[in-house]
Design a protein around this motif. Structure first.
Motif, PDB file in Angstrom:
ATOM      1  N   PRO A 152       0.756  -1.321  -0.111  1.00 41.49           N
ATOM      2  CA  PRO A 152       0.055   0.030   0.077  1.00 41.49           C
ATOM      3  C   PRO A 152       0.795   1.359   0.022  1.00 41.49           C
ATOM      4  CG  PRO A 152      -0.815  -1.576   1.628  1.00 41.49           C
ATOM      5  CD  PRO A 152       0.517  -2.048   1.108  1.00 41.49           C
ATOM      6  N   VAL A 153       0.474   2.145  -0.760  1.00 35.99           N
ATOM      7  CA  VAL A 153       1.229   3.592  -0.841  1.00 35.99           C
ATOM      8  C   VAL A 153       1.618   4.018   0.624  1.00 35.99           C
ATOM      9  CG1 VAL A 153       1.078   5.811  -1.708  1.00 35.99           C
ATOM     10  CG2 VAL A 153       0.331   3.902  -3.209  1.00 35.99           C
ATOM     11  N   PRO A 154       0.520   4.134   1.528  1.00 35.78           N
ATOM     12  CA  PRO A 154       0.982   4.680   2.662  1.00 35.78           C
ATOM     13  C   PRO A 154       1.971   4.057   3.385  1.00 35.78           C
ATOM     14  CG  PRO A 154      -1.596   4.656   2.543  1.00 35.78           C
ATOM     15  CD  PRO A 154      -0.780   3.890   1.356  1.00 35.78           C
ATOM     16  N   ASP A 155       2.050   2.607   3.157  1.00 40.08           N
ATOM     17  CA  ASP A 155       3.125   1.901   3.897  1.00 40.08           C
ATOM     18  C   ASP A 155       4.430   2.226   3.296  1.00 40.08           C
ATOM     19  OD1 ASP A 155       0.967   0.506   5.365  1.00 40.08           O
ATOM     20  OD2 ASP A 155       1.323  -1.311   4.337  1.00 40.08           O
ATOM     21  N   LEU A 156       4.388   2.398   1.926  1.00 36.05           N
ATOM     22  CA  LEU A 156       5.783   2.829   1.441  1.00 36.05           C
ATOM     23  C   LEU A 156       6.181   4.432   1.732  1.00 36.05           C
ATOM     24  CD1 LEU A 156       8.196   1.834  -0.255  1.00 36.05           C
ATOM     25  CD2 LEU A 156       6.957   2.781  -2.369  1.00 36.05           C
ATOM     26  N   LEU A 157       5.194   5.079   1.805  1.00 38.86           N
ATOM     27  CA  LEU A 157       5.370   6.546   2.426  1.00 38.86           C
ATOM     28  C   LEU A 157       5.819   6.424   3.948  1.00 38.86           C
ATOM     29  CD1 LEU A 157       2.263   8.433   1.241  1.00 38.86           C
ATOM     30  CD2 LEU A 157       4.725   8.923   0.553  1.00 38.86           C
ATOM     31  N   ALA A 158       5.331   5.408   4.541  1.00 31.46           N
ATOM     32  CA  ALA A 158       6.033   5.510   6.145  1.00 31.46           C
ATOM     33  C   ALA A 158       7.422   4.881   6.007  1.00 31.46           C
ATOM     34  CB  ALA A 158       5.108   4.480   6.678  1.00 31.46           C
ATOM     35  N   GLU A 159       7.756   4.025   5.037  1.00 32.00           N
ATOM     36  CA  GLU A 159       9.034   3.568   4.820  1.00 32.00           C
ATOM     37  C   GLU A 159       9.973   4.886   4.501  1.00 32.00           C
ATOM     38  OE1 GLU A 159       9.904   0.003   3.090  1.00 32.00           O
ATOM     39  OE2 GLU A 159       8.986  -1.077   4.086  1.00 32.00           O
ATOM     40  N   LEU A 160       9.663   5.691   3.639  1.00 35.12           N
ATOM     41  CA  LEU A 160      10.219   6.811   3.225  1.00 35.12           C
ATOM     42  C   LEU A 160      10.367   7.826   4.384  1.00 35.12           C
ATOM     43  CD1 LEU A 160      11.594   8.754   1.247  1.00 35.12           C
ATOM     44  CD2 LEU A 160       9.422   9.641   0.497  1.00 35.12           C
ATOM     45  N   LEU A 161       9.570   7.943   5.024  1.00 34.89           N
ATOM     46  CA  LEU A 161       9.726   8.811   6.364  1.00 34.89           C
ATOM     47  C   LEU A 161      10.865   8.101   7.251  1.00 34.89           C
ATOM     48  CD1 LEU A 161       6.102  10.030   7.398  1.00 34.89           C
ATOM     49  CD2 LEU A 161       7.626  11.028   5.659  1.00 34.89           C
ATOM     50  N   GLY A 162      10.762   6.827   7.388  1.00 35.12           N
ATOM     51  CA  GLY A 162      11.813   6.419   8.252  1.00 35.12           C
ATOM     52  C   GLY A 162      13.235   6.423   7.666  1.00 35.12           C
TER      53      GLY A 162
END
Length: 372
Positions: free
Chosen positions: A299-309
């Protein structure tokens, strides 16, 4: 590289539209002339239906937001004075009559050389510049940015409605834009010499007419000592533009830290990156994404969370962790430009509702704009 040296600047392209129908209007020269009288420098784009703004150099996201908002407000007033409406939208949502080419010799040469590619242009993007020491460093940083380009596109997708219909894509601009022979993600470059050799081949083949036509979605800037990220649709709101610029800035800083530790960028294959691009253009925020580095679908939100990390330490150094967290949560809750377009269109299948929604988003946070 620290926050003081990794400064950022933004260029936004806008559509000039008829206030009643939303159709593109060929008045960029007139709007730019009015803006010049007010001390605002507008760039003329390939078609006469577009204008581009450029911010100054910033190291503070709040100050960047203020300038972007002031530019949108000011240009909207200039557009209104000339009988047009300013829209932050990546493609015209209505049926365009035509896209007249701006009467500048270089643009006329492009129109002659590329035919319908130029004549069907009318595409508006957002370009984020982050300062780097030199061209070699810009290319090394570009290699780190390549895997994240599709995610930046998904985040800012703002071209779902075109010629009065639902395209089935969140970013139809991205699909149209990649028809150009020099557009899309760049190759993974190992050196400046390799980059220059590729550009020389493109020039000799006629696939570009000059170095300004190297339209890759990340590239060393010709005009500034920066790495330039060009993948994004113009975001619907200033808040989304600042979110994009801050994430790009933090990703550049993270890449610089990796380079300082002699860590190389992951060599993502062109085929995987192409799949990630298509998926980002197709579903935007509202679906799954391809993780180009690991080949995962998520899911896009999960990949965005990985980017934030991944960029978290850089965001902490910038003091922008809360700004990014809050802005991202707001976009995910409300939807980006593509989702706002679709919500407006699906209510009554009236493209006029889309234009109304886009006009409001363009000036969100601005005071009321009236012609003078």
């Amino acid at each position: 590289m620290d926050a003081d040296t990794a400064t950022v600047g933004v260029e936004e392209e806008f559509l000039l539209a008829d206030p009643e129908t939303g159709a593109p209007v060929a008045k960029n020269v007139e709007v730019a002339r009015t803006a010049a009288e007010l001390g605002i420098d507008l760039q003329l784009e390939l078609t006469r239906c577009q204008v581009e703004t450029s911010t100054g150099v910033h190291n503070d996201a709040t100050e960047l937001a203020t300038e972007l908002r002031d530019l949108r407000c000011g240009i909207a007033a200039c557009a209104e004075k000339n009988g047009t409406k300013l829209l932050a939208v990546a493609i015209p949502p209505t049926v365009p009559d035509k896209f007249p080419i701006t009467d500048i010799p270089r643009y006329q040469r492009i129109a002659t050389a590329f035919g319908m590619l130029a004549q069907e242009q009318g595409l508006c993007g957002c370009h984020v510049h982050v300062a780097v020491p030199d061209r070699e460093n810009a290319l090394q940083v570009s290699n780190f940015l390549r895997p994240w380009l599709p995610l930046f596109l998904a985040l800012t997708a703002n071209s779902a409605i075109y010629r009065g219909i639902d395209t089935g894509f969140a970013s139809w601009r991205s699909i149209l834009w990649r028809r150009w022979p020099s557009a899309g993600p760049p190759p993974y470059f190992g050196s400046v010499a390799e980059y220059d050799a590729m550009v020389a081949m493109m020039l000799s083949s006629g696939s570009i007419l000059d170095k300004k036509m190297v339209y890759w979605d990340v590239r060393p800037s010709l005009s500034f000592p920066t790495v330039e990220v060009r993948v994004s649709d113009v975001p619907a709101t200033v808040e989304e533009t600042v979110l994009l610029a801050t994430l790009v800035r933090a990703t550049v800083m993270t890449a610089q830290n990796s380079l300082a530790r002699n860590i190389s960028a992951p060599p993502v294959s062109d085929e995987v990156l192409r799949a990630a691009y298509w998926k980002a253009a197709r579903t935007g925020l509202d679906g799954d994404a391809v993780d180009p580095v690991h080949g995962r679908i998520m899911p896009v939100p999960d990949l965005l969370a990985e980017l934030l990390g991944y960029v978290g330490p850089a965001l902490d150094e910038l003091g922008d962790q809360q700004l990014v967290t809050d802005s991202l949560a707001a976009v995910l809750a409300r939807g980006n430009g593509a989702m706002r377009q679709l919500n407006a269109f699906r209510a009554n299948h009236d493209v006029g509702d889309v234009v109304t929604e886009l006009a409001a988003a363009t000036l969100e946070g601005c005071p009321a704009t009236t012609a003078t």
